[in-house]
Write a protein that holds these residues in place. Structure first.
Motif, mmCIF file in Angstrom:
data_model
loop_
_atom_site.group_PDB
_atom_site.id
_atom_site.type_symbol
_atom_site.label_atom_id
_atom_site.label_comp_id
_atom_site.label_asym_id
_atom_site.label_seq_id
_atom_site.Cartn_x
_atom_site.Cartn_y
_atom_site.Cartn_z
ATOM 1 N N VAL A 118 0.778 -1.214 -0.093
ATOM 2 C CA VAL A 118 0.154 -0.092 -0.153
ATOM 3 C C VAL A 118 0.999 1.305 -0.002
ATOM 4 C CG1 VAL A 118 -1.648 1.161 1.352
ATOM 5 C CG2 VAL A 118 -1.979 -1.287 1.274
ATOM 6 N N ARG A 119 2.037 1.228 0.698
ATOM 7 C CA ARG A 119 2.836 2.385 0.818
ATOM 8 C C ARG A 119 3.609 2.727 -0.446
ATOM 9 N NH1 ARG A 119 3.384 5.942 4.102
ATOM 10 N NH2 ARG A 119 2.929 4.551 6.031
ATOM 11 N N GLN A 120 3.786 1.571 -1.375
ATOM 12 C CA GLN A 120 4.424 1.863 -2.602
ATOM 13 C C GLN A 120 3.542 2.424 -3.434
ATOM 14 O OE1 GLN A 120 5.874 -2.330 -2.797
ATOM 15 N NE2 GLN A 120 7.928 -1.577 -3.174
ATOM 16 N N VAL A 121 2.253 1.700 -3.425
ATOM 17 C CA VAL A 121 1.303 2.400 -4.373
ATOM 18 C C VAL A 121 0.753 3.689 -3.914
ATOM 19 C CG1 VAL A 121 -1.077 2.232 -5.011
ATOM 20 C CG2 VAL A 121 0.156 0.126 -4.825
ATOM 21 N N HIS A 122 0.490 4.204 -2.586
ATOM 22 C CA HIS A 122 0.391 5.656 -2.166
ATOM 23 C C HIS A 122 1.498 6.631 -2.601
ATOM 24 C CE1 HIS A 122 -1.201 8.645 0.222
ATOM 25 N NE2 HIS A 122 0.082 8.864 0.577
ATOM 26 N N GLU A 123 2.801 6.020 -2.543
ATOM 27 C CA GLU A 123 3.959 7.036 -2.820
ATOM 28 C C GLU A 123 3.785 7.445 -4.520
ATOM 29 O OE1 GLU A 123 7.672 5.034 -1.715
ATOM 30 O OE2 GLU A 123 6.930 5.558 0.561
ATOM 31 N N LYS A 124 3.535 6.333 -5.324
ATOM 32 C CA LYS A 124 3.399 6.613 -6.717
ATOM 33 C C LYS A 124 1.950 7.530 -7.045
ATOM 34 C CE LYS A 124 5.507 4.023 -9.720
ATOM 35 N NZ LYS A 124 6.178 4.398 -11.102
#
Length: 125
Positions: free
Chosen positions: A24-30
């Motif tokens: 979720v963190r990686q998707v959120h950062e994108k």
């Protein structure tokens, strides 16, 4: 019939199609690169997407890893068919004419479209 993703879900799916899998963190950062959104909002949307069957979730590690449960080409085809039927009375011609009229296609894009139309013509003869 696949579940139709919302606009926000489609943004997340696009990221997952590109990354193959992500937390979720990686998707959120994108996502945060192109729009203002909170981490908890991204998390909630991805949980809903999991419940709808749009993404699968690997829970074996501390941070869950999500991956698309739906194929990009199938999703695009389904969304396009739905749009064509609801907004353009089932007419591919009207849909294409409207799409081409929205933005001025480049010479390269027009060449690709011509080549595609030529391929379609060859298949019919």
């Amino acid at each position: 019939m696949m579940t139709k993703p919302t606009e926000s879900e489609l943004e997340i799916l696009s990221i997952l199609w590109e990354m193959k899998e992500a937390s979720v963190r990686q998707v959120h950062e994108k996502l945060a690169l192109s729009k203002e959104t909170g981490y908890t909002t991204t998390l909630k949307i991805m949980q809903i997407m999991h419940a709808k069957g749009l993404v699968s979730r690997d829970e074996s590690s501390r941070s869950h890893i999500y991956s698309p449960a739906t194929n990009k080409k199938e999703t695009q085809s389904s969304l396009l068919k739905n749009l064509m039927n609801t907004a353009f009375g089932g007419s591919a011609q009207h849909l294409v004419m409207q799409a081409l009229g929205q933005e001025k296609p480049s010479k390269e894009e027009l060449d690709e479209i011509r080549a595609f139309l030529d391929q379609l013509e060859e298949k019919k003869s």
